[in-house]
Design an enzyme around this catalytic site. Structure first.
Site, short mmCIF file in Angstrom:
data_model
loop_
_atom_site.label_atom_id
_atom_site.label_comp_id
_atom_site.label_asym_id
_atom_site.label_seq_id
_atom_site.Cartn_x
_atom_site.Cartn_y
_atom_site.Cartn_z
N ASP A 297 0.83 -1.20 0.00
CA ASP A 297 0.00 0.00 0.00
C ASP A 297 0.87 1.26 0.00
O ASP A 297 0.56 2.23 -0.69
CB ASP A 297 -0.92 -0.01 1.23
CG ASP A 297 -1.91 1.14 1.21
OD1 ASP A 297 -2.69 1.22 0.26
OD2 ASP A 297 -1.88 1.96 2.14
N ASP A 344 -27.26 13.83 -17.91
CA ASP A 344 -27.93 12.68 -18.52
C ASP A 344 -28.93 13.23 -19.53
O ASP A 344 -29.21 14.44 -19.56
CB ASP A 344 -28.64 11.84 -17.46
CG ASP A 344 -28.79 10.38 -17.90
OD1 ASP A 344 -28.07 9.51 -17.38
OD2 ASP A 344 -29.62 10.10 -18.80
N VAL A 401 -21.82 5.88 -19.06
CA VAL A 401 -23.06 5.43 -19.70
C VAL A 401 -23.03 3.91 -19.83
O VAL A 401 -22.12 3.25 -19.36
CB VAL A 401 -23.27 6.12 -21.07
CG1 VAL A 401 -23.31 7.64 -20.90
CG2 VAL A 401 -22.19 5.74 -22.08
N VAL A 402 -24.06 3.37 -20.47
CA VAL A 402 -24.22 1.92 -20.59
C VAL A 402 -22.98 1.24 -21.19
O VAL A 402 -22.29 1.82 -22.03
CB VAL A 402 -25.50 1.61 -21.41
CG1 VAL A 402 -25.36 2.11 -22.84
CG2 VAL A 402 -25.83 0.14 -21.39
N LYS A 408 -20.88 4.29 -26.06
CA LYS A 408 -19.78 5.02 -25.42
C LYS A 408 -19.01 5.87 -26.44
O LYS A 408 -18.68 7.03 -26.17
CB LYS A 408 -18.84 4.05 -24.70
CG LYS A 408 -19.38 3.53 -23.36
CD LYS A 408 -18.35 2.66 -22.64
CE LYS A 408 -18.88 2.14 -21.32
NZ LYS A 408 -18.97 3.17 -20.26
N HIS A 451 -11.84 3.05 -14.22
CA HIS A 451 -12.78 2.00 -13.83
C HIS A 451 -13.05 2.05 -12.33
O HIS A 451 -12.20 1.68 -11.53
CB HIS A 451 -12.22 0.63 -14.25
CG HIS A 451 -13.09 -0.52 -13.85
ND1 HIS A 451 -12.60 -1.79 -13.64
CD2 HIS A 451 -14.42 -0.59 -13.62
CE1 HIS A 451 -13.60 -2.59 -13.29
NE2 HIS A 451 -14.71 -1.88 -13.27
N ASN A 501 -10.78 -7.56 -13.69
CA ASN A 501 -11.73 -8.47 -14.33
C ASN A 501 -11.04 -9.55 -15.15
O ASN A 501 -11.55 -10.66 -15.27
CB ASN A 501 -12.72 -7.68 -15.19
CG ASN A 501 -13.81 -7.04 -14.35
OD1 ASN A 501 -14.22 -7.61 -13.34
ND2 ASN A 501 -14.27 -5.87 -14.74
N TYR A 660 -8.10 -4.78 -3.04
CA TYR A 660 -8.99 -3.61 -3.05
C TYR A 660 -10.17 -3.78 -4.01
O TYR A 660 -11.24 -3.23 -3.78
CB TYR A 660 -8.22 -2.35 -3.45
CG TYR A 660 -7.30 -1.80 -2.39
CD1 TYR A 660 -7.56 -1.96 -1.03
CD2 TYR A 660 -6.16 -1.08 -2.75
CE1 TYR A 660 -6.72 -1.44 -0.07
CE2 TYR A 660 -5.31 -0.55 -1.78
CZ TYR A 660 -5.60 -0.73 -0.44
OH TYR A 660 -4.77 -0.20 0.51
#
Length: 715
Positions: A297, A344, A401-402, A408, A451, A501, A660
């Site tokens: 850290d 939005d 956004v989605v 995007k 992210h 991911n 984390y």
């Protein structure tokens, strides 16, 4: 000058009163390293030898008092045999005892923070005066150990065993008013009156108005509890703390055992008990992992700070896409002091985002962490909008956004035309290539990935993704903004899934193989929770969303078809097709009911077995150890590949990203430290036992080379 060293000086203040000042040269904070301890011994000897000294004030020449021991020295020290560790602690305690036993009164003047050994130094003084903005605590349990410079001995004798157990077992920092309430300090003053307050106390002690010897005496004696009181205090505390800490974190309970064992002893014998227990904990793998995490850290913070030099200051931010995620990002920015526009195209999404921010702020007010005035200030810092009218002065735009590349790209290209030329655009994407999204932009050098993990206000990690054309200024500015938001940023290079991911989906892949092999998912969850994960893989997929997992798996399979593509249908396919999407619609692997607090509660739902039946291709007998290995081996190997591929720069960043980002068990230290704990050669041999499960289980050539050469990821 009575004594002058590199960490400590002792000089006369007035009429026999001297100041022992900690001020470690070349460092921004004071800490107890070998040098400081040795100089403390010499300083105390110099005071003992000077007959003119009538009282001692202990102070700091820095903005903080003492932050504790030098953790970097723990790594080598804790490799020593247990007996040597015990001897080292007893030697340090002889120095603290010599200070405590001075023939004159002593006062500690506490500014900033006094943690660990810093507070233990103060406990050895007769009196403590504390700045009202300062904090004190004994956080050692967070490193898998407990206080070793007399904290488990002096604190219970000063504030009572119940209060001391609460302080030591929780490892929290305590505010001045709380410290005064329990008797840990004798006075609280404004920062500018700290020295004056200390002088007042020491003069009253010298004059005899205060009896410093009587004040000192309880710290030298046994605890004032009879046998029944001891049993009630310690046995109850051990049960409660064991339930809170869990079986994988022994230090809090061991601290209570040490206090209990030493309860009937005077100071010196009690310190021997403390030293023996401390050394035992220091030799555990938990301590090794947690100390490794702490040092990792610190490395992360150093790397993030290095970006400050070229980062542009973010005075005004914006988020595109409101809703829950946009509202969470807006809240985090505003509450940490950066005003933000929330745009939005739909009024109802704006309202949802504002409601989310308002709810999070309200929760903080309810818990006493925020004043209503500060809540109003933060809400006013979030400006909702349906247009780009105010975007001309925005320094950074977070697109949220989605998760669809075409949407995007369109939104990013649109906003690029509305902001100043040097504004940074950052896409909050979990899987979509930053290089792909950059193709829609005229200024790709100003574009990065950012992210956030859900829920934004709780998850500490932000992955800052560097694309092929991202400039260092864009990366640095985004890192600085993430830090300003109170997050821990890690810079990674672009690839499908980035770091977290990309590593998580092979873990899910191992889970899918287990379910298809006929292993009960409830059993898998229990085994992995016992291993140390905050939730098992089935429950985690329900929380993430089966549809999100299904989409992410497809992205990863396209990016790494050689090892992540599986032609057979899996549990996720079956649930997705049955519209069992997890918590979001009440049914996934589990079914969900609402508990009394309005939170979703998982319950077993037998109908899921029929949904999963078509994807169970065999019935394998597997042990609990097999379950762990089927899931952990691919996760660890993918982490190795991320390091080898340069997706992440260091082993420290890789491990911290997993701790984390996905709750990797901290007491195991991260995927690469987990490999180290097994042994690289032993891990390669373990992976080879599961080679028939596919390429996800095949070690890289470089890892085999490391195994052959006896190398580790952390030395």
């Amino acid at each position: 000058m009575i004594y002058e060293g590199k960490a400590i000086t002792v000089k006369a203040l007035e009429s026999g009163i001297v100041e022992l000042k900690f001020d470690l040269k070349g460092e921004s904070v004071n800490k107890f390293n070998r040098l400081t301890l040795n100089e403390l011994r010499q300083a105390v000897e110099a005071i003992q030898a000077d007959a003119s000294v009538k009282g001692v004030i202990v102070s700091s020449g820095k903005d903080v008092f003492i932050v504790g021991a030098d953790i970097t020295e723990f790594v080598d020290n804790f490799k020593l045999p247990e007996a040597e560790l015990v001897a080292g602690n007893l030697e340090a305690n002889r120095i603290f005892n010599a200070f405590e036993d001075l023939e004159v009164p002593t006062v500690a003047a506490i500014n900033g923070i006094a943690l660990g050994g810093g507070l233990e130094m103060c406990l050895a003084a007769d009196y403590r005066v504390m700045s009202n903005s300062a904090k004190i605590g004994l956080p050692e349990v967070k490193l898998g150990i407990y206080p070793g410079f007399g904290g488990t001995v002096r604190l219970p004798r000063l504030i009572g065993s119940d209060n001391a157990i609460e302080w030591i077992a929780a490892g929290k920092e305590n505010r001045a008013e709380d410290a005064l309430k329990v008797g840990a300090v004798d006075a609280v003053v404004a920062p500018e009156l700290l020295l004056a307050g200390a002088l007042d106390l020491i003069k009253r002690a010298i004059s005899g108005e205060l009896d410093y010897k009587a004040k000192r005496q309880p710290k030298l004696e046994k605890l004032k509890l009879n046998a029944i009181e001891q049993m009630m205090a310690f046995e109850t505390a051990k049960g409660f703390v064991a339930g809170q800490a869990g079986p994988n974190y022994p230090a809090p309970v061991e601290a209570i055992k040490s206090i209990q064992k030493a309860a009937n002893f005077g100071r010196d014998k009690a310190l021997e008990v403390e030293a023996a227990g401390f050394a035992k904990l220091a030799k555990t793998s938990v301590a090794e992992s947690l100390i490794g995490l702490f040092l990792n850290d610190q490395e992360l913070k150093r790397k993030a700070k290095a970006h400050d030099e070229i980062a542009h200051d973010v005075k005004q931010a914006a988020v595109l896409g409101a809703g829950i995620m946009g509202g969470g990002i807006a809240y985090q920015s505003a509450v940490k002091g950066t005003p933000i526009l929330m745009k939005d195209i739909r009024e109802e999404a704006i309202q949802l985002g504002l409601n989310e921010a308002s709810k999070l702020l309200g929760n903080r007010v309810e818990k006493g962490r925020l004043t209503p005035a500060k809540m109003a200030e933060a809400l006013n810092a979030i400006r909702p909008t349906l247009s780009y009218g105010d975007f001309a002065n925005v320094d950074i735009v977070v697109e949220a956004v989605v998760e669809n590349p075409k949407v995007k790209q369109a939104v990013l290209a649109e906003v690029e035309g509305q902001v100043k030329d040097d504004a940074i655009l950052a896409s909050n994407t979990s899987t979509i290539s930053i290089n792909l999204l950059a193709k829609a932009l005229k200024r790709p050098e100003n574009f990065v990935g950012m992210h956030f993990f859900n829920p934004v206000h709780m998850m500490p990690l932000v992955e800052v993704i560097r694309g092929e054309k991202s400039s260092e200024v864009a990366v640095a500015t985004t890192v600085a903004y993430a830090k300003k938001m109170g997050k821990n940023p890690i810079v990674v290079n672009d690839c499908p899934g980035f770091l977290v991911n990309r590593v998580l989906f092979p873990y899910f892949g191992g889970f899918a193989k287990l379910v298809s092999a006929g292993v009960d998912f409830v059993r898998i969850d229990k085994v992995m929770e016992k291993f140390g994960w905050p939730m098992g893989p089935a429950y985690l997929m329900d929380v993430v969303g089966i549809d999100t997992g299904h989409h992410g798996r497809d992205v990863m399979a396209e990016g790494f078809p050689d090892r992540m593509k599986d032609e057979r249908r899996s549990a996720v396919d079956a649930l997705y097709e049955a519209n069992r999407l997890g918590q979001k619609n009440g049914k996934g692997f589990y079914a969900y009911e609402t508990d009394k607090r309005g939170k979703p509660k998982k319950v077993f739902d037998a109908t899921v077995l029929d949904v999963l039946k078509p994807i169970v291709f065999e019935q394998r007998e597997v042990t609990d150890e097999d379950i762990i290995n089927w899931m952990m081996v691919p996760l660890c190997l993918e982490t190795v590949r991320c390091l080898e591929d340069g997706i992440v720069e260091t082993a420290a960043e890789a491990d911290m990203g997993l701790v984390y980002g996905i709750g990797f068990p901290p007491f195991r230290g991260g995927a690469l430290r987990y490999i180290d704990s097994i042994g690289v050669a032993e891990f390669v041999a373990l992976a080879d036992q599961y080679a028939d499960l596919g390429p996800l289980y095949h070690p890289t050539a470089k890892l085999r080379e490391m195994a052959k050469n006896g190398q580790r990821f952390f030395n």
